[in-house]
Design an enzyme around this catalytic site. Structure first.
Site, PDB file in Angstrom:
ATOM      1  CD  GLU A 237      -2.013   2.208   1.647  1.00  0.00           C
ATOM      2  OE1 GLU A 237      -1.658   3.136   0.882  1.00  0.00           O
ATOM      3  OE2 GLU A 237      -2.241   2.350   2.846  1.00  0.00           O
ATOM      4  CB  CYS A 271      -1.063   7.060   1.376  1.00  0.00           C
ATOM      5  SG  CYS A 271      -2.272   6.077   2.292  1.00  0.00           S
TER       6      CYS A 271
END
Length: 470
Positions: A237, A271
């Site tokens: 991720e 993110c």
């Protein structure tokens, strides 16, 4: 922030004052391998533990974490620069991940159909992988750690965890203490502390069957390459250059509020943050002005001692990178509407208007409080702009027409899209993951977690036993 002592200790220090918060042993490659062996030795007994017992331990850990909520929140604020609201959310989200892991421990696996041979009985199960290696970033150390640790444990794996050296206490030591107190057997969770050398040793350790990594795309590519060479499963991720699309029917003040939250929460060090604000030309100037007003009104300061809404950037190097990205964007023709200059340990919320795909800031993830605003003429151009990126993590479409928003969302190349909201959202029961430079698709949430942290096992039985011609 942290420092390394001559005694081989990693000392965590408050990000704003440098005050010592605690120390942990600094791992060497040899000690990482030893920890992996301990986790591998503990794995069979833990896998054989009934799911209800595993669930009870994880549920108890969630209760214990909430009992220590103030301590955990203070660590997140002082170690990583979280504001208090973000820290409060992260602690409770971490507890929710533990409860999700408990649910996975007892939930029946999806049914699998029979084989094609009627004379051969078949049994198909999902089994734990063994040792799951987890490498956690500094920005949401508690939540992003628990997002892998809790489901991995719930599904019967042991775990080797390495927190980021910026946040060894909130991202590592706290995990070990809470789970040990909850009754997790010794060796089922091993925590190692260190930098990239320790992380590389974790990925390469022979006993580690899988690696779950959350962090930068650059490091993720290296881990993916190593895992591929060693034939290990990997969940990555990574970064995001996420689009926040504002359609012309949007309530501008509400959209600017959502855009401000999406870009500036935790100093933009997320993110999922809204990096690129793609705004219809009819409302472009009004939205840009409103976003700049929201940005300029945010309170900057020490989040542990004041009611600041914007805390310190994680370290000096990151401050320099953010400032350089803004300077380069302005030099390439972007308009600086507000913010843009370092203030001690802080970088103010910054709005850059008139950003185009020809500018590097449109494509390069600036991991800081910088919102880039770009106009579009119609929805086809909005989709084209949104998909003009190597990243594909999250996106959002802000509109008053849900059907229109869903239709546009279906054309966006990313793992998660939110309509009528901004891109920063987490739900432990929903799959989450990105594509392209943002990762190798979903490995978290609900059934996606089961798929990530277990493997198929097929058993067939023939009665009577079969014989063959030779």
């Amino acid at each position: 922030m942290s420092t390394v002592t001559e005694a081989g200790l990693l000392t965590s220090r408050e990000i704003t004052t440098g005050e010592e918060l605690g120390s942990v042993p600094l791992a060497t490659p040899g000690s990482v391998r030893s920890a992996a062996r301990r986790a591998a030795a503990a794995a069979p007994a833990w896998a054989a533990t009934p799911g209800a017992e595993r669930a009870a331990i994880l549920s108890r850990a969630a209760d214990l974490l909430l009992e220590r909520a103030q301590e955990a929140q203070d660590l997140l604020v002082r170690e990583g620069g979280s504001i208090t609201g973000k820290a409060f959310y992260e602690v409770h989200a971490g507890a929710a991940e533990l409860r999700h892991g408990a649910e996975l421990a007892t939930a029946p696996a999806p049914a699998h159909g029979p084989g094609s041979d009627p004379g051969r009985d078949s049994e198909v199960r999902r089994l734990p992988l063994g040792v799951v290696g987890v490498i956690v970033p500094w920005n949401f150390p508690l939540l992003l750690g628990m997002r892998s640790v809790a489901p991995a444990l719930g599904l019967g794996n042991s775990v080797l965890l390495k927190p980021d050296p910026h946040t060894p206490l909130s991202g590592g030591r706290l995990f070990a203490e809470v789970l040990a107190e909850a009754g997790l057997p010794e060796g089922v969770l091993e925590v190692v502390y260190g930098d990239a050398e320790a992380g590389a040793a974790l990925v390469e350790a022979p006993g580690v069957a899988m690696v779950s990594f959350t962090g930068s795309t650059e490091v993720g590519r290296e881990i993916g390459a190593t895992a591929g060479r060693l034939l290990k499963r990997v969940v990555l991720e990574l970064g995001g250059q996420n689009a926040f699309v504002v359609l012309p029917d949007a309530d501008i003040e509400a959209a600017a509020s959502a855009g401000s939250w999406g870009s500036f929460l935790h100093q933009g060090q997320i993110c999922m943050a809204a990096r690129r604000h793609l705004v219809h030309q009819d409302v472009y100037e009004a939205y840009t002005d409103a976003l700049a007003r929201h940005a300029a009104a945010l309170r900057i300061g020490d989040p542990y001692r004041t009611d600041a809404q914007i805390g310190p950037v994680i370290d000096r190097g990151q401050l320099t990178r953010i400032a350089s990205a803004v300077e380069d964007a302005v030099a390439q023709g972007a308009r600086l509407v507000t913010g843009g200059r370092v203030q001690g340990r802080y970088f103010p919320p910054t709005v850059l208007a008139d950003v185009t795909p020809k500018m590097s800031v449109f494509h390069t993830e600036v991991f800081g409080p910088v919102a880039c605003v770009t106009p579009f003429a119609d929805e086809a151009e909005a989709v084209e702009l949104a998909n003009t990126s190597d990243y594909g993590l999250t996106a959002a479409v802000y509109t008053c027409d849900a059907d229109r928003g869903r239709a546009l969302a279906a054309e966006l190349r990313c793992g998660v899209v939110h309509v009528g909201d901004q891109p920063v959202h987490h739900d432990p029961r929903l799959p989450f993951g990105g594509v392209g430079a943002s990762g190798n698709s979903s490995g978290f949430g609900g059934e996606a977690a089961r798929e990530a942290f277990t493997r198929w096992h097929t058993l067939t039985t023939s009665t009577p036993a079969r014989s063959y011609p030779f």
